[in-house]
Design a protein around this motif. Sequence first.
Motif, PDB file in Angstrom:
ATOM      1  N   LEU A 104       0.854  -1.177   0.000  1.00 39.41           N
ATOM      2  CA  LEU A 104       0.000   0.000   0.000  1.00 39.41           C
ATOM      3  C   LEU A 104       0.894   1.232   0.000  1.00 39.41           C
ATOM      4  CD1 LEU A 104      -2.331  -1.412   2.744  1.00 39.41           C
ATOM      5  CD2 LEU A 104      -2.939  -1.164   0.330  1.00 39.41           C
ATOM      6  N   HIS A 105       0.923   1.924  -1.123  1.00 40.53           N
ATOM      7  CA  HIS A 105       1.627   3.202  -1.234  1.00 40.53           C
ATOM      8  C   HIS A 105       3.132   3.110  -1.304  1.00 40.53           C
ATOM      9  CE1 HIS A 105      -2.356   4.251   0.107  1.00 40.53           C
ATOM     10  NE2 HIS A 105      -2.105   3.832   1.321  1.00 40.53           N
ATOM     11  N   HIS A 124      -1.067  -1.104  -4.455  1.00 37.06           N
ATOM     12  CA  HIS A 124      -2.046  -0.015  -4.560  1.00 37.06           C
ATOM     13  C   HIS A 124      -1.291   1.284  -4.350  1.00 37.06           C
ATOM     14  CE1 HIS A 124      -5.568  -2.692  -4.372  1.00 37.06           C
ATOM     15  NE2 HIS A 124      -4.740  -3.451  -3.663  1.00 37.06           N
ATOM     16  N   TYR A 156      -4.560   4.934  -8.470  1.00 36.70           N
ATOM     17  CA  TYR A 156      -5.714   5.745  -8.075  1.00 36.70           C
ATOM     18  C   TYR A 156      -5.442   7.197  -8.438  1.00 36.70           C
ATOM     19  CZ  TYR A 156      -6.806   1.421  -5.791  1.00 36.70           C
ATOM     20  OH  TYR A 156      -7.064   0.089  -5.562  1.00 36.70           O
ATOM     21  N   THR A 164      -5.117   6.205   2.078  1.00 38.12           N
ATOM     22  CA  THR A 164      -5.980   5.377   2.922  1.00 38.12           C
ATOM     23  C   THR A 164      -5.974   5.814   4.384  1.00 38.12           C
ATOM     24  OG1 THR A 164      -4.214   3.759   3.265  1.00 38.12           O
ATOM     25  CG2 THR A 164      -5.766   3.329   1.451  1.00 38.12           C
ATOM     26  N   THR A 179      -9.536   0.371  -2.640  1.00 36.66           N
ATOM     27  CA  THR A 179      -8.314  -0.348  -2.271  1.00 36.66           C
ATOM     28  C   THR A 179      -8.636  -1.491  -1.321  1.00 36.66           C
ATOM     29  OG1 THR A 179      -6.884   1.565  -2.600  1.00 36.66           O
ATOM     30  CG2 THR A 179      -6.089  -0.121  -1.078  1.00 36.66           C
ATOM     31  N   TRP A 180      -9.402  -1.203  -0.264  1.00 33.65           N
ATOM     32  CA  TRP A 180      -9.692  -2.240   0.727  1.00 33.65           C
ATOM     33  C   TRP A 180     -10.548  -3.358   0.146  1.00 33.65           C
ATOM     34  CZ3 TRP A 180      -6.290  -2.839   3.994  1.00 33.65           C
ATOM     35  CH2 TRP A 180      -5.644  -1.762   4.585  1.00 33.65           C
ATOM     36  N   THR A 182     -10.556  -4.409  -2.973  1.00 31.53           N
ATOM     37  CA  THR A 182      -9.654  -5.190  -3.833  1.00 31.53           C
ATOM     38  C   THR A 182      -8.663  -5.990  -3.001  1.00 31.53           C
ATOM     39  OG1 THR A 182      -9.886  -3.476  -5.523  1.00 31.53           O
ATOM     40  CG2 THR A 182      -8.080  -5.027  -5.800  1.00 31.53           C
ATOM     41  N   ALA A 183      -8.091  -5.375  -1.983  1.00 32.67           N
ATOM     42  CA  ALA A 183      -7.114  -6.053  -1.130  1.00 32.67           C
ATOM     43  C   ALA A 183      -7.755  -7.225  -0.392  1.00 32.67           C
ATOM     44  CB  ALA A 183      -6.503  -5.064  -0.148  1.00 32.67           C
TER      45      ALA A 183
END
Length: 190
Positions: A104-105, A124, A156, A164, A179-180, A182-183
């Motif tokens: 994430l990021h 993501h 995104y 997030t 994101t959440w 999909t994750a």
Amino acid sequence: MATVVLLHSVHGLRPAVHRAAERLGAAGHEVLTPDLFAGRTTDSVEEGMALKEEIGSDELLRRAVAAAAPVSERGVVYAGFSLGAALAQNLALADVNARGLLLLHGTSDLADDATADDLPVQLHVAEPDPFEPDDWLSAWYLRMRRAGADVEVFRYAGAGHLYTDEDLDHYDAEAAEQTWRTALGFLETL
């Protein structure tokens, strides 16, 4: 369900990390959130980077390895936010039992001889992201594929770097929710 080792960003173990762990836990996953900064948190990237430098990259990696060691034998999913994502990537590539990698990021460089045989990886990231520019992400993707990882990248548009994190100015509710969703779908497959 998966055991997830979720590593924090340069902001430290803040409420956003706990909320993420609760979300993953509510979906049935066991989540560990090691505190690599030993209780310290920061309000700005600059403060966080200074704290990272004070602790040192090698020490942060040592702390992350020590936190994951008790559960790594089970086959865990490594995950992280920004700095934590970079650390998670390093752990996952070094752990033959890793079941997956959720970034994430953030990403990290790969050694030329890195291997990730069929490791499921999901990234993501904001588009654009000041810490993950397009040319870097393209090269990273190709190197991860060459290492053998099964990589998915989700961008995104217009979101800020740590989009997030509800406590930061660049929080983007729509991008965060996507994101959440999909994750969580990704974790269900592991």
